[in-house]
Design a protein around this motif. Structure first.
Motif, PDB file in Angstrom:
ATOM      1  N   VAL A   1       0.846  -1.196   0.052  1.00 33.89           N
ATOM      2  CA  VAL A   1      -0.033   0.067   0.091  1.00 33.89           C
ATOM      3  C   VAL A   1       0.948   1.364   0.142  1.00 33.89           C
ATOM      4  CG1 VAL A   1      -1.424   1.288   1.147  1.00 33.89           C
ATOM      5  CG2 VAL A   1      -2.045  -1.108   1.118  1.00 33.89           C
ATOM      6  N   VAL A   2       1.809   1.211   0.804  1.00 29.78           N
ATOM      7  CA  VAL A   2       2.765   2.381   0.973  1.00 29.78           C
ATOM      8  C   VAL A   2       3.414   2.520  -0.372  1.00 29.78           C
ATOM      9  CG1 VAL A   2       4.725   3.453   2.119  1.00 29.78           C
ATOM     10  CG2 VAL A   2       2.986   2.109   3.604  1.00 29.78           C
ATOM     11  N   TYR A   3       4.101   1.700  -0.761  1.00 29.52           N
ATOM     12  CA  TYR A   3       4.887   1.625  -2.205  1.00 29.52           C
ATOM     13  C   TYR A   3       3.928   2.276  -3.293  1.00 29.52           C
ATOM     14  CZ  TYR A   3       8.167   0.421  -5.997  1.00 29.52           C
ATOM     15  OH  TYR A   3       8.880   0.481  -6.981  1.00 29.52           O
ATOM     16  N   GLN A   4       2.657   1.816  -3.475  1.00 30.21           N
ATOM     17  CA  GLN A   4       2.100   2.192  -4.450  1.00 30.21           C
ATOM     18  C   GLN A   4       1.504   3.796  -4.304  1.00 30.21           C
ATOM     19  OE1 GLN A   4      -1.450  -0.669  -4.700  1.00 30.21           O
ATOM     20  NE2 GLN A   4      -0.158  -2.189  -5.779  1.00 30.21           N
ATOM     21  N   ALA A   5       1.054   3.839  -2.943  1.00 33.43           N
ATOM     22  CA  ALA A   5       0.902   5.456  -2.689  1.00 33.43           C
ATOM     23  C   ALA A   5       1.959   6.265  -2.948  1.00 33.43           C
ATOM     24  CB  ALA A   5       0.579   5.377  -1.213  1.00 33.43           C
ATOM     25  N   MET A   6       3.170   5.932  -2.635  1.00 31.95           N
ATOM     26  CA  MET A   6       4.404   6.743  -2.869  1.00 31.95           C
ATOM     27  C   MET A   6       4.566   7.103  -4.349  1.00 31.95           C
ATOM     28  SD  MET A   6       5.325   7.667   0.231  1.00 31.95           S
ATOM     29  CE  MET A   6       7.007   8.409   0.053  1.00 31.95           C
ATOM     30  N   SER A   7       4.190   5.932  -5.248  1.00 26.91           N
ATOM     31  CA  SER A   7       4.687   5.897  -6.551  1.00 26.91           C
ATOM     32  C   SER A   7       3.659   6.817  -7.329  1.00 26.91           C
ATOM     33  CB  SER A   7       4.279   4.655  -6.994  1.00 26.91           C
ATOM     34  OG  SER A   7       5.521   3.503  -6.750  1.00 26.91           O
ATOM     35  N   GLU A   8       2.378   6.759  -6.687  1.00 28.01           N
ATOM     36  CA  GLU A   8       1.033   7.477  -7.419  1.00 28.01           C
ATOM     37  C   GLU A   8       1.331   8.726  -7.238  1.00 28.01           C
ATOM     38  OE1 GLU A   8      -2.847   5.952  -6.048  1.00 28.01           O
ATOM     39  OE2 GLU A   8      -2.187   3.813  -6.893  1.00 28.01           O
ATOM     40  N   LYS A   9       2.148   9.251  -5.970  1.00 26.24           N
ATOM     41  CA  LYS A   9       2.091  10.693  -5.627  1.00 26.24           C
ATOM     42  C   LYS A   9       3.550  11.074  -6.395  1.00 26.24           C
ATOM     43  CE  LYS A   9      -0.135  13.071  -3.429  1.00 26.24           C
ATOM     44  NZ  LYS A   9      -1.313  13.867  -3.825  1.00 26.24           N
ATOM     45  N   GLY A  10       4.334  10.384  -7.091  1.00 23.73           N
ATOM     46  CA  GLY A  10       5.251  10.875  -7.891  1.00 23.73           C
ATOM     47  C   GLY A  10       6.862  10.847  -7.011  1.00 23.73           C
ATOM     48  N   TYR A  11       6.545  10.021  -5.875  1.00 32.14           N
ATOM     49  CA  TYR A  11       7.923   9.991  -4.985  1.00 32.14           C
ATOM     50  C   TYR A  11       8.654   8.775  -5.432  1.00 32.14           C
ATOM     51  CZ  TYR A  11       5.580  13.438  -1.961  1.00 32.14           C
ATOM     52  OH  TYR A  11       4.951  14.491  -1.578  1.00 32.14           O
ATOM     53  N   ASN A  12       9.806   8.543  -4.911  1.00 31.24           N
ATOM     54  CA  ASN A  12      10.546   7.458  -5.327  1.00 31.24           C
ATOM     55  C   ASN A  12      10.367   6.554  -4.066  1.00 31.24           C
ATOM     56  OD1 ASN A  12      12.823   5.426  -4.622  1.00 31.24           O
ATOM     57  ND2 ASN A  12      13.899   6.524  -6.337  1.00 31.24           N
ATOM     58  N   PRO A  13       9.590   5.541  -3.985  1.00 29.65           N
ATOM     59  CA  PRO A  13       8.972   4.749  -2.827  1.00 29.65           C
ATOM     60  C   PRO A  13      10.371   4.275  -1.937  1.00 29.65           C
ATOM     61  CG  PRO A  13       7.887   4.115  -4.649  1.00 29.65           C
ATOM     62  CD  PRO A  13       9.008   4.986  -5.302  1.00 29.65           C
ATOM     63  N   VAL A  14      11.385   3.990  -2.750  1.00 31.53           N
ATOM     64  CA  VAL A  14      12.486   3.105  -1.980  1.00 31.53           C
ATOM     65  C   VAL A  14      13.148   4.112  -1.313  1.00 31.53           C
ATOM     66  CG1 VAL A  14      14.576   1.802  -2.349  1.00 31.53           C
ATOM     67  CG2 VAL A  14      12.618   1.161  -3.663  1.00 31.53           C
ATOM     68  N   ASN A  15      13.494   5.311  -1.674  1.00 25.92           N
ATOM     69  CA  ASN A  15      14.217   6.417  -1.322  1.00 25.92           C
ATOM     70  C   ASN A  15      13.339   6.807   0.142  1.00 25.92           C
ATOM     71  OD1 ASN A  15      16.383   6.219  -3.130  1.00 25.92           O
ATOM     72  ND2 ASN A  15      15.750   8.094  -4.121  1.00 25.92           N
ATOM     73  N   GLN A  16      11.994   6.948  -0.006  1.00 27.05           N
ATOM     74  CA  GLN A  16      11.421   7.517   1.039  1.00 27.05           C
ATOM     75  C   GLN A  16      11.341   6.550   2.070  1.00 27.05           C
ATOM     76  OE1 GLN A  16      11.369  10.650  -0.533  1.00 27.05           O
ATOM     77  NE2 GLN A  16      10.019  11.064   0.894  1.00 27.05           N
ATOM     78  N   ILE A  17      11.093   5.364   1.722  1.00 30.52           N
ATOM     79  CA  ILE A  17      10.928   4.220   2.799  1.00 30.52           C
ATOM     80  C   ILE A  17      12.517   4.035   3.673  1.00 30.52           C
ATOM     81  CG2 ILE A  17      10.677   1.778   3.372  1.00 30.52           C
ATOM     82  CD1 ILE A  17       8.570   1.872   0.955  1.00 30.52           C
ATOM     83  N   VAL A  18      13.413   4.066   3.102  1.00 29.32           N
ATOM     84  CA  VAL A  18      14.687   4.121   3.436  1.00 29.32           C
ATOM     85  C   VAL A  18      14.983   5.289   4.679  1.00 29.32           C
ATOM     86  CG1 VAL A  18      17.187   4.380   3.036  1.00 29.32           C
ATOM     87  CG2 VAL A  18      15.913   2.765   1.746  1.00 29.32           C
ATOM     88  N   GLY A  19      14.701   6.430   3.795  1.00 29.23           N
ATOM     89  CA  GLY A  19      14.603   7.746   4.662  1.00 29.23           C
ATOM     90  C   GLY A  19      13.966   7.646   6.189  1.00 29.23           C
ATOM     91  N   TYR A  20      12.594   6.882   5.963  1.00 27.10           N
ATOM     92  CA  TYR A  20      11.785   6.696   7.211  1.00 27.10           C
ATOM     93  C   TYR A  20      12.456   5.826   8.093  1.00 27.10           C
ATOM     94  CZ  TYR A  20       8.232   4.708  10.107  1.00 27.10           C
ATOM     95  OH  TYR A  20       7.573   4.242  11.285  1.00 27.10           O
ATOM     96  N   ILE A  21      12.971   4.553   7.539  1.00 22.94           N
ATOM     97  CA  ILE A  21      13.673   3.651   8.401  1.00 22.94           C
ATOM     98  C   ILE A  21      14.878   4.231   9.083  1.00 22.94           C
ATOM     99  CG2 ILE A  21      15.065   1.683   8.387  1.00 22.94           C
ATOM    100  CD1 ILE A  21      13.166   0.740   6.208  1.00 22.94           C
ATOM    101  N   MET A  22      15.849   4.907   8.497  1.00 28.96           N
ATOM    102  CA  MET A  22      16.744   5.550   9.083  1.00 28.96           C
ATOM    103  C   MET A  22      16.812   6.763  10.030  1.00 28.96           C
ATOM    104  SD  MET A  22      19.298   3.937   7.728  1.00 28.96           S
ATOM    105  CE  MET A  22      20.868   4.663   8.031  1.00 28.96           C
ATOM    106  N   SER A  23      15.768   7.573  10.058  1.00 26.19           N
ATOM    107  CA  SER A  23      15.408   8.581  10.818  1.00 26.19           C
ATOM    108  C   SER A  23      14.195   8.309  11.697  1.00 26.19           C
ATOM    109  CB  SER A  23      15.055   9.772   9.871  1.00 26.19           C
ATOM    110  OG  SER A  23      13.891   9.640   9.245  1.00 26.19           O
TER     111      SER A  23
END
Length: 87
Positions: free
Chosen positions: A26-48
């Motif tokens: 769900v998160v990956y699809q939502a990020m993709s639909e909004k034009g974000y790079n899902p992998v980068n954004q999820i990594v940012g979340y995990i790291m921070s």
């Protein structure tokens, strides 16, 4: 006037619980639909630990925050290792 001699029952339907893979989908699809790079954004979340890396679109942020970050890393690592048959 209502009959006050009987107890009425009220039942709340529980939402089905999603597993980690379902939430990631769900998160990956939502990020993709909004034009974000899902992998980068999820990594940012995990790291921070900062949930603003995840869009609130389609309730993705709230879903992602239901998963402990260490559980998320563990699940992703298990999937990666299984996919590459290193076990």
């Amino acid at each position: 006037m209502q009959d006050m001699s009987h107890t009425q029952y009220f039942k709340v339907q529980k939402e089905p619980e999603l597993g980690i893979s379902d939430i990631l989908e769900v998160v990956y699809q939502a990020m993709s639909e909004k034009g974000y790079n899902p992998v980068n954004q999820i990594v940012g979340y995990i790291m921070s630990g900062d949930p603003t890396y995840i869009t609130s679109y389609k309730n993705a942020r709230n879903l992602m925050m239901k998963i402990e970050r260490d559980e998320l890393v563990e699940e992703v690592l298990k999937y990666y290792i299984k996919k590459h048959s290193w076990e």
